[in-house]
Motif scaffolding. Structure first.
Motif, PDB file in Angstrom:
ATOM      1  N   LYS A 178      12.059  21.536 -28.909  1.00  0.00           N
ATOM      2  CA  LYS A 178      11.193  22.765 -28.268  1.00  0.00           C
ATOM      3  C   LYS A 178       9.616  22.201 -28.624  1.00  0.00           C
ATOM      4  CE  LYS A 178      11.177  26.922 -29.452  1.00  0.00           C
ATOM      5  NZ  LYS A 178      11.423  28.312 -29.645  1.00  0.00           N
ATOM      6  N   ALA A 179       8.622  22.136 -27.869  1.00  0.00           N
ATOM      7  CA  ALA A 179       7.416  21.901 -28.150  1.00  0.00           C
ATOM      8  C   ALA A 179       6.502  22.235 -26.952  1.00  0.00           C
ATOM      9  CB  ALA A 179       7.056  20.340 -28.575  1.00  0.00           C
ATOM     10  N   ALA A 180       4.870  22.373 -27.278  1.00  0.00           N
ATOM     11  CA  ALA A 180       4.161  22.713 -26.136  1.00  0.00           C
ATOM     12  C   ALA A 180       3.913  21.638 -25.606  1.00  0.00           C
ATOM     13  CB  ALA A 180       2.655  23.029 -26.973  1.00  0.00           C
ATOM     14  N   GLU A 181       4.015  20.368 -25.830  1.00  0.00           N
ATOM     15  CA  GLU A 181       3.878  19.037 -24.981  1.00  0.00           C
ATOM     16  C   GLU A 181       5.419  18.511 -24.661  1.00  0.00           C
ATOM     17  OE1 GLU A 181       1.056  18.134 -23.752  1.00  0.00           O
ATOM     18  OE2 GLU A 181       0.095  19.730 -24.958  1.00  0.00           O
ATOM     19  N   ASP A 182       5.233  17.938 -23.442  1.00  0.00           N
ATOM     20  CA  ASP A 182       6.315  17.263 -22.749  1.00  0.00           C
ATOM     21  C   ASP A 182       6.988  16.082 -23.699  1.00  0.00           C
ATOM     22  OD1 ASP A 182       8.328  16.494 -21.303  1.00  0.00           O
ATOM     23  OD2 ASP A 182       7.395  15.602 -19.955  1.00  0.00           O
ATOM     24  N   GLU A 183       5.985  15.129 -24.287  1.00  0.00           N
ATOM     25  CA  GLU A 183       6.531  14.161 -24.761  1.00  0.00           C
ATOM     26  C   GLU A 183       6.941  14.455 -26.065  1.00  0.00           C
ATOM     27  OE1 GLU A 183       4.837   9.963 -26.408  1.00  0.00           O
ATOM     28  OE2 GLU A 183       3.585  11.114 -25.286  1.00  0.00           O
ATOM     29  N   ASP A 184       6.450  15.614 -26.874  1.00  0.00           N
ATOM     30  CA  ASP A 184       6.873  15.973 -28.171  1.00  0.00           C
ATOM     31  C   ASP A 184       8.425  16.566 -28.282  1.00  0.00           C
ATOM     32  OD1 ASP A 184       4.421  15.011 -29.255  1.00  0.00           O
ATOM     33  OD2 ASP A 184       3.415  16.959 -29.169  1.00  0.00           O
ATOM     34  N   GLY A 185       8.524  17.266 -27.171  1.00  0.00           N
ATOM     35  CA  GLY A 185       9.760  18.023 -27.082  1.00  0.00           C
ATOM     36  C   GLY A 185      10.950  17.005 -26.828  1.00  0.00           C
ATOM     37  N   ARG A 186      10.501  16.055 -25.900  1.00  0.00           N
ATOM     38  CA  ARG A 186      11.598  14.910 -25.768  1.00  0.00           C
ATOM     39  C   ARG A 186      11.816  14.156 -26.892  1.00  0.00           C
ATOM     40  NH1 ARG A 186      12.376  13.813 -20.243  1.00  0.00           N
ATOM     41  NH2 ARG A 186      11.381  14.799 -18.759  1.00  0.00           N
ATOM     42  N   ARG A 187      11.059  13.889 -27.739  1.00  0.00           N
ATOM     43  CA  ARG A 187      11.027  13.026 -28.907  1.00  0.00           C
ATOM     44  C   ARG A 187      12.042  13.873 -29.939  1.00  0.00           C
ATOM     45  NH1 ARG A 187       6.267  11.952 -29.920  1.00  0.00           N
ATOM     46  NH2 ARG A 187       6.026  13.544 -31.622  1.00  0.00           N
ATOM     47  N   GLN A 188      11.594  15.109 -30.138  1.00  0.00           N
ATOM     48  CA  GLN A 188      11.980  15.922 -30.871  1.00  0.00           C
ATOM     49  C   GLN A 188      13.814  16.044 -30.650  1.00  0.00           C
ATOM     50  OE1 GLN A 188      10.545  19.849 -31.375  1.00  0.00           O
ATOM     51  NE2 GLN A 188      11.971  20.557 -32.932  1.00  0.00           N
ATOM     52  N   ALA A 189      13.959  15.995 -29.382  1.00  0.00           N
ATOM     53  CA  ALA A 189      15.510  16.444 -28.992  1.00  0.00           C
ATOM     54  C   ALA A 189      16.345  15.171 -29.268  1.00  0.00           C
ATOM     55  CB  ALA A 189      15.534  17.016 -27.504  1.00  0.00           C
ATOM     56  N   MET A 190      15.548  14.159 -28.818  1.00  0.00           N
ATOM     57  CA  MET A 190      16.450  12.740 -28.913  1.00  0.00           C
ATOM     58  C   MET A 190      16.564  12.286 -30.335  1.00  0.00           C
ATOM     59  SD  MET A 190      15.774   9.312 -29.906  1.00  0.00           S
ATOM     60  CE  MET A 190      14.084   9.092 -29.864  1.00  0.00           C
ATOM     61  N   MET A 191      15.736  12.551 -31.291  1.00  0.00           N
ATOM     62  CA  MET A 191      15.886  12.140 -32.673  1.00  0.00           C
ATOM     63  C   MET A 191      16.952  13.151 -33.141  1.00  0.00           C
ATOM     64  SD  MET A 191      11.985  11.184 -34.021  1.00  0.00           S
ATOM     65  CE  MET A 191      11.284   9.920 -33.724  1.00  0.00           C
ATOM     66  N   ASN A 192      17.124  14.418 -32.992  1.00  0.00           N
ATOM     67  CA  ASN A 192      17.900  15.533 -33.537  1.00  0.00           C
ATOM     68  C   ASN A 192      19.245  14.856 -32.896  1.00  0.00           C
ATOM     69  OD1 ASN A 192      16.125  16.872 -34.824  1.00  0.00           O
ATOM     70  ND2 ASN A 192      15.904  18.186 -33.191  1.00  0.00           N
ATOM     71  N   ALA A 193      19.361  14.601 -31.687  1.00  0.00           N
ATOM     72  CA  ALA A 193      20.672  13.993 -31.168  1.00  0.00           C
ATOM     73  C   ALA A 193      21.315  12.739 -31.744  1.00  0.00           C
ATOM     74  CB  ALA A 193      20.652  13.797 -29.578  1.00  0.00           C
ATOM     75  N   VAL A 194      20.308  12.019 -32.100  1.00  0.00           N
ATOM     76  CA  VAL A 194      20.791  10.798 -32.900  1.00  0.00           C
ATOM     77  C   VAL A 194      21.020  11.188 -34.327  1.00  0.00           C
ATOM     78  CG1 VAL A 194      20.110   8.503 -33.888  1.00  0.00           C
ATOM     79  CG2 VAL A 194      19.497   9.066 -31.423  1.00  0.00           C
ATOM     80  N   ARG A 195      20.416  11.960 -35.089  1.00  0.00           N
ATOM     81  CA  ARG A 195      20.940  12.375 -36.498  1.00  0.00           C
ATOM     82  C   ARG A 195      22.216  13.146 -36.215  1.00  0.00           C
ATOM     83  NH1 ARG A 195      15.516  14.853 -36.320  1.00  0.00           N
ATOM     84  NH2 ARG A 195      14.003  13.299 -37.384  1.00  0.00           N
TER      85      ARG A 195
END
Length: 344
Positions: free
Chosen positions: A221-238
């Motif tokens: 969850k982030a205010a910007e589109d790119e930040d939210g996508r990257r945060q969700a992707m990295m959490n899924a890989v972890r």
């Protein structure tokens, strides 16, 4: 003492005479088919002991010679023992093959190794037409990047602190992370009410899997589109975890997961059945490398809870080995025993 008949009127005498004539000649049939007695055929009862038990035709010398060219001597002994152990009656009842035009061709030759399904893909398998096909596909998709743009993108990935931190946390290289299948399943806007007003953010629910028994889900969850996508992707890989798979294509039996008011029921299916479920569970199963699966969602179909419940069901499977140990039993794989203990 003489007995006299009771008096009957003329109409009663006529009715009785007509009824006697009709009963003697037979009643009229109101349908065209023959009576039930004529249609019913009585077959003589035959006992099972009187029937001749079917037997297998023994192998000829030529057939044995051909089999020795394909199998080892140990496998030949196992095949002959299996032919003696399995009766022809069981083969007639359970070994029937479909002859309709819609049958599925999934019979495998266990004496050969398939390059994709029986072992991981190497660089040698990807040489030849597949590389050319991939290049043509990329060229058809649009104009290729300039060499300068490719160098800038590579330098950006090398200097990206988030990617370096992800490699350190997971222990995987950048090439392994790039091969992971990542897909965003849920995306919507959320609002947080504070004393400063309403703060809007973008919520993402992403899945990640290597399509070989590892899958994970992550939220961002982030205010910007790119930040939210990257945060969700990295959490899924972890959060990637191993998923038990039967024959590397389906799950073990039936499992159920519950998150909130959403309930997901997963069932294993035979080869060629496919993933017949809603698109959220379909993407999760494909990322985990499961190809034969059936799913039901009898209660709430909230997207976030459905994905979490499906992930919980996949990771909470009970393996047959654990069940056998708990009951004090020993489990034997008939397929591996029949083919000489060689696990393909």
């Amino acid at each position: 003492m003489s007995s006299s008949k009771t008096y009957q009127c003329l109409s009663c005498r006529l009715k009785s005479s007509i009824w006697q004539n009709t009963t003697s000649s037979g009643r009229r049939q109101f349908h065209a088919s023959s009576p039930a007695k004529a249609r019913k055929r009585v077959y003589p009862s035959i006992k099972a002991a009187d029937l001749e038990q079917p037997q297998f035709r023994p192998y000829t010398e030529r057939e044995k010679k051909l089999l020795r060219l394909k199998y080892t001597p140990e496998q030949m002994k196992v095949i002959e023992a299996g032919e003696k152990a399995i009766t022809a009656e069981d083969m007639a009842q359970q070994g029937r093959m479909r002859t309709d035009p819609m049958r599925i061709e999934y019979l495998d030759d266990f004496s050969t190794m398939r390059p994709v399904l029986d072992r991981p893909v190497t660089d040698q398998d990807l040489q030849g037409d597949e590389l050319v096909e991939g290049e043509n596909r990329s060229s058809r998709g649009g104009a290729s990047k300039n060499p300068q743009q490719k160098e800038d993108a590579e330098q950006k990935e090398e200097t990206d602190p988030h990617m370096l931190r992800l490699c350190q946390q997971t222990g995987m290289t950048k090439e392994e992370i790039r091969k992971i299948r990542v897909k965003n399943l849920v995306m919507h806007r959320v609002v947080n009410q504070t004393r400063m007003g309403k703060i809007q953010s973008l919520y993402y629910l992403t899945i990640a899997g290597n399509q070989d028994g590892m899958v994970g889900i992550g939220e961002g969850k982030a205010a910007e589109d790119e930040d939210g996508r990257r945060q969700a992707m990295m959490n899924a890989v972890r959060n990637m975890k191993p998923i038990p798979r039967y024959e590397e294509r389906t799950i073990y039996g039936e499992v159920q997961g519950k998150v909130g008011a959403s309930v997901v029921q997963l069932s294993s299916r035979g080869p060629g059945f496919g993933n017949r479920c809603q698109h959220l569970i379909f993407e999760l199963a494909r990322a985990a490398g499961i190809s034969d699966l059936a799913a039901r969602t009898p209660r709430s179909r909230n997207k976030m809870n459905v994905v979490k419940a499906a992930f919980q069901a996949l990771t909470s499977q009970r393996l047959p080995e654990d069940v056998a140990k708990g009951r004090g039993r020993k489990m034997v794989d008939a397929r591996s025993v029949y083919y000489g203990g060689q696990v393909l």
